[in-house]
Design an enzyme around this catalytic site. Structure first.
Site, PDB file in Angstrom:
ATOM      1  N   GLU A  45      36.462  -7.960   2.448  1.00  0.00           N
ATOM      2  CA  GLU A  45      35.322  -7.108   2.787  1.00  0.00           C
ATOM      3  C   GLU A  45      34.062  -7.607   2.069  1.00  0.00           C
ATOM      4  O   GLU A  45      34.105  -7.922   0.863  1.00  0.00           O
ATOM      5  CB  GLU A  45      35.655  -5.676   2.365  1.00  0.00           C
ATOM      6  CG  GLU A  45      34.622  -4.644   2.675  1.00  0.00           C
ATOM      7  CD  GLU A  45      35.099  -3.240   2.291  1.00  0.00           C
ATOM      8  OE1 GLU A  45      34.444  -2.268   2.697  1.00  0.00           O
ATOM      9  OE2 GLU A  45      36.132  -3.131   1.574  1.00  0.00           O
ATOM     10  N   LYS A 114      32.476  -0.949  10.024  1.00  0.00           N
ATOM     11  CA  LYS A 114      33.457  -0.078   9.368  1.00  0.00           C
ATOM     12  C   LYS A 114      33.244   1.369   9.808  1.00  0.00           C
ATOM     13  O   LYS A 114      32.104   1.840   9.924  1.00  0.00           O
ATOM     14  CB  LYS A 114      33.291  -0.204   7.856  1.00  0.00           C
ATOM     15  CG  LYS A 114      34.352   0.497   7.021  1.00  0.00           C
ATOM     16  CD  LYS A 114      34.173   0.136   5.548  1.00  0.00           C
ATOM     17  CE  LYS A 114      35.234   0.735   4.650  1.00  0.00           C
ATOM     18  NZ  LYS A 114      35.072   0.321   3.238  1.00  0.00           N
ATOM     19  N   CYS A 167      39.069  -2.040   5.195  1.00  0.00           N
ATOM     20  CA  CYS A 167      39.494  -1.327   3.986  1.00  0.00           C
ATOM     21  C   CYS A 167      39.861   0.143   4.195  1.00  0.00           C
ATOM     22  O   CYS A 167      40.950   0.452   4.655  1.00  0.00           O
ATOM     23  CB  CYS A 167      38.440  -1.470   2.903  1.00  0.00           C
ATOM     24  SG  CYS A 167      39.082  -1.098   1.243  1.00  0.00           S
TER      25      CYS A 167
END
Length: 660
Positions: A45, A114, A167
């Protein structure tokens, strides 16, 4: 990408220079050069800026430098059919997103933002980024080119379909990867920056493993490393790749108890998308979930090179039913015993109280396992082991070694023992049928005379009627007494290595889904963990003996003449073929190719492998009629041939497509 459906994935964690995208692009390119044979290379990330840049994310200078670094990697990827995924912040209109950029062969394929931002404890992402919700522009302009953007992007190359999440997306109750999988993605990638705290690595691993299983997919995870800022936390550089509930490869990480390291970490393995496709096709509930999709996904095509000559980077278990790790094997054996015992106990409860259980005990592997399971069941439920009636039925092929092993084991286990010599009944059957066993005229001969003449016949003499009569008389004697516990195993069912309405039949078969290679380990395990030294010695002796039905007469020296594996091929090969044919749905050429990669107990040349596979498919198809009518028995593993459960097949199916 290998023609047999193997896609090589590398999850890598490079050293990071916080706030220095140009340097990070160089570190990424160094790792790309080390993994030129990988089809997919995944980085952590925000790997172009560093995850810990904090309020620097508000600086236009950093955002511009990150975009320049991205173009640097795109340019360097030209001429390489490889999917590269890196993390960076991307400004869209007046919002900033934490994104993953997908690159292939000099082309920026698309950018995925994300969806779930952690904003608790040590995480403050909502301070800098906006969570994507699907309302974002479908494209954004980069270098004067429209680039697909959004949470609805999947990337496709042939049968490989890649979905990307970042994540925290994985740690939520409904990870986006679940929807991506239902939409067709069989490879899921996670760019992560997960802090390393006590116990978190185990939890993280379980998440990756379970999500890969839930999605019936490969799942690659690349975590940020300890060169991120350590002002308040440390990142572990944890990288791993899982496939359908199993971790296939993992890297070093901070806190793993090994010596410290400097530089990058990575995990590389070949994942099997053909196997994933088979499992998705056979698990109907996976398809049913498509009705829950909240959106349509855009599929963006990219190219992976075909690599038929590339060596497989993946362990191929030579005994797929038997775990190689000793602790896992012990747990597996213990669990199987529990399942077998529980299944038998429930069936016994339906019988009149104290009804005896009859079992033919030959001194071979299968009857030994069934006897041990019955004995352990009696001990567990406080039933006397004397309720088990073990009957040895020596015939024309019985050797002293196996008979002595059977007698000794029954005495040690405290079961009721009985011996019935089946030869007089067999002789009467030969005479009634006017059959000449192994070419010998049975008229006007007594048992001992016939036995002596049989021993003197050539070792390669064959007589199926001679064998079947012995097997059926044993079953007749057992079933005439009461409730019969069956002994035949999964491998024998697959190959039809049993006499129809002979040892093929019983009232309940505890071994029905235990393959021969695992039977041997279970017998040894029982000796090592459940009984005293005397029983252990007997069980190990039985496990080490030649596998034989002992229906053909012994040699003149009294040794076993009839070796099952000498007749039909090694059981470890048949079990290997069986597992990959039934469990994974592989084609014969793929199974044969895998067999050449596996390290069996002995080396087999190509002809032996091919001939044994021909035998397997010939016998498997020819003997379905035996499997159509088999007694009840418990499923213990992922492969079962029960006609009422896992395997339903016409008895007259044509094997031509497989044997060719």
């Amino acid at each position: 990408m290998h023609p047999h459906g193997y896609v090589r994935i590398t999850a890598a964690s490079p050293p990071v220079h916080v706030g220095a995208p140009r340097k990070n692009a160089v570190e990424i390119q160094v790792l790309l050069q080390q993994h030129v044979e990988s089809d997919i290379v995944l980085f952590p990330e925000l790997s172009l800026t560093g995850y810990t840049a904090a309020d620097l994310f508000g600086q236009q200078q950093l955002l511009d430098a990150a975009m320049d670094a991205l173009q640097q990697i795109v340019t360097a990827s030209a001429g390489r059919d490889q999917l590269i995924v890196v993390g960076l912040p991307v400004s869209v209109a007046d919002s900033l997103y934490n994104c993953a950029a997908a690159i292939d062969n000099g082309r920026l394929l698309g950018i995925v933002p994300k969806q779930f931002l952690p904003n608790y404890k040590e995480f403050y992402e909502a301070r800098w980024f906006r969570a994507a919700d699907g309302g974002e522009p479908a494209t954004i302009e980069i270098e004067n080119e429209p680039i697909p953007f959004g949470i609805d992007l999947l990337f496709r190359s042939g049968d490989a379909v890649v979905g990307i999440e970042i994540c925290e997306d994985l740690w939520t109750p409904n990870p986006p990867s679940g929807l991506m999988a239902v939409a067709g993605s069989n490879i899921l990638l996670n760019l992560s920056a997960s802090t390393e705290t006590v116990g978190k690595a185990s939890w993280r691993t379980d998440l990756v493993k379970s999500q890969s299983g839930r999605c019936i997919a490969a799942y690659a995870y690349a975590g940020a490393g300890p060169t991120e800022s350590t002002t308040d936390v440390v990142f572990g550089a944890h990288c791993m790749v899982a496939e359908n509930g199993a971790i296939l490869s993992h890297s070093r990480r901070v806190g793993d108890g090994q010596p410290a390291w400097q530089g990058a970490t990575s995990a590389t393995v070949d994942v099997d998308i053909q196997k994933l496709g088979h499992d998705r096709r056979t698990i109907g509930s996976f398809d049913d979930a498509r009705s829950t999709l909240p959106r349509r996904y855009r599929k963006i095509d990219f190219s992976l090179a075909q690599t038929p000559d590339r060596a497989l980077q993946r362990d191929i278990a030579p005994r797929p039913f038997v775990p190689s790790d000793p602790d896992t094997l012990a747990d597996r054996c213990s669990e199987i015993f529990e399942i077998q015992s529980a299944g038998l106990a429930q069936r016994i409860r339906q019988l009149p109280q104290n009804m005896p259980l009859f079992i033919g005990v030959s001194g071979g592997l299968d009857s030994t396992l069934a006897l041990v399971v019955a004995a352990k069941m009696c001990q567990r439920y406080d039933w006397p082991t004397s309720r088990i009636h073990g009957i040895t039925m020596p015939g024309f092929g019985t050797t002293d070694q196996t008979r002595e092993s059977a007698d000794r084991l029954m005495q040690q286990l405290g079961v009721t023992r009985e011996t019935i010599d089946i030869r007089p009944l067999c002789l009467q059957a030969f005479q009634s049928l006017q059959h000449q066993p192994l070419g010998i005229d049975a008229e006007n001969r007594d048992v001992e005379t016939l036995q002596l003449q049989l021993v003197q016949t050539p070792n390669d003499a064959q007589d199926l009627v001679f064998e079947n009569i012995q097997a059926r008389i044993r079953t007749f004697l057992l079933m005439s007494r009461g409730f019969v516990l069956g002994t035949g195993d999964l491998s024998e069912q697959a190959l039809g290595w049993s006499t129809y309405n002979g040892d093929h039949m019983s009232m309940y078969n505890v071994n029905t889904s235990v393959p021969k290679t695992l039977v041997r380990f279970l017998v040894r395990f029982a000796g090592d963990h459940h009984f005293d030294e005397s029983v252990r010695s007997t069980l190990h002796q039985i496990a080490d003996a030649v596998i034989s039905p002992e229906l053909m007469p012994p040699t003149e020296e009294g040794a076993i003449r009839q070796s099952t594996e000498a007749t039909i091929g090694a059981y470890e090969l048949h079990d290997f073929f069986l597992f990959h044919f039934i469990r994974n749905g592989y084609t014969p050429d793929k199974i044969l190719w895998l067999a050449k990669q596996a390290k069996f107990s002995e080396p087999y040349d190509d002809k032996t492998l091919a001939d044994t596979m021909q035998t397997f498919f010939k016998r498997f198809f020819a003997n379905q009629f035996k499997r159509t009518c088999v007694p009840d028995g418990p499923k213990v593993g992922s492969v079962s041939l029960s006609p009422r459960g896992d395997w339903r097949m016409p008895s007259d199916a044509d094997p031509d497509a497989w044997r060719r």
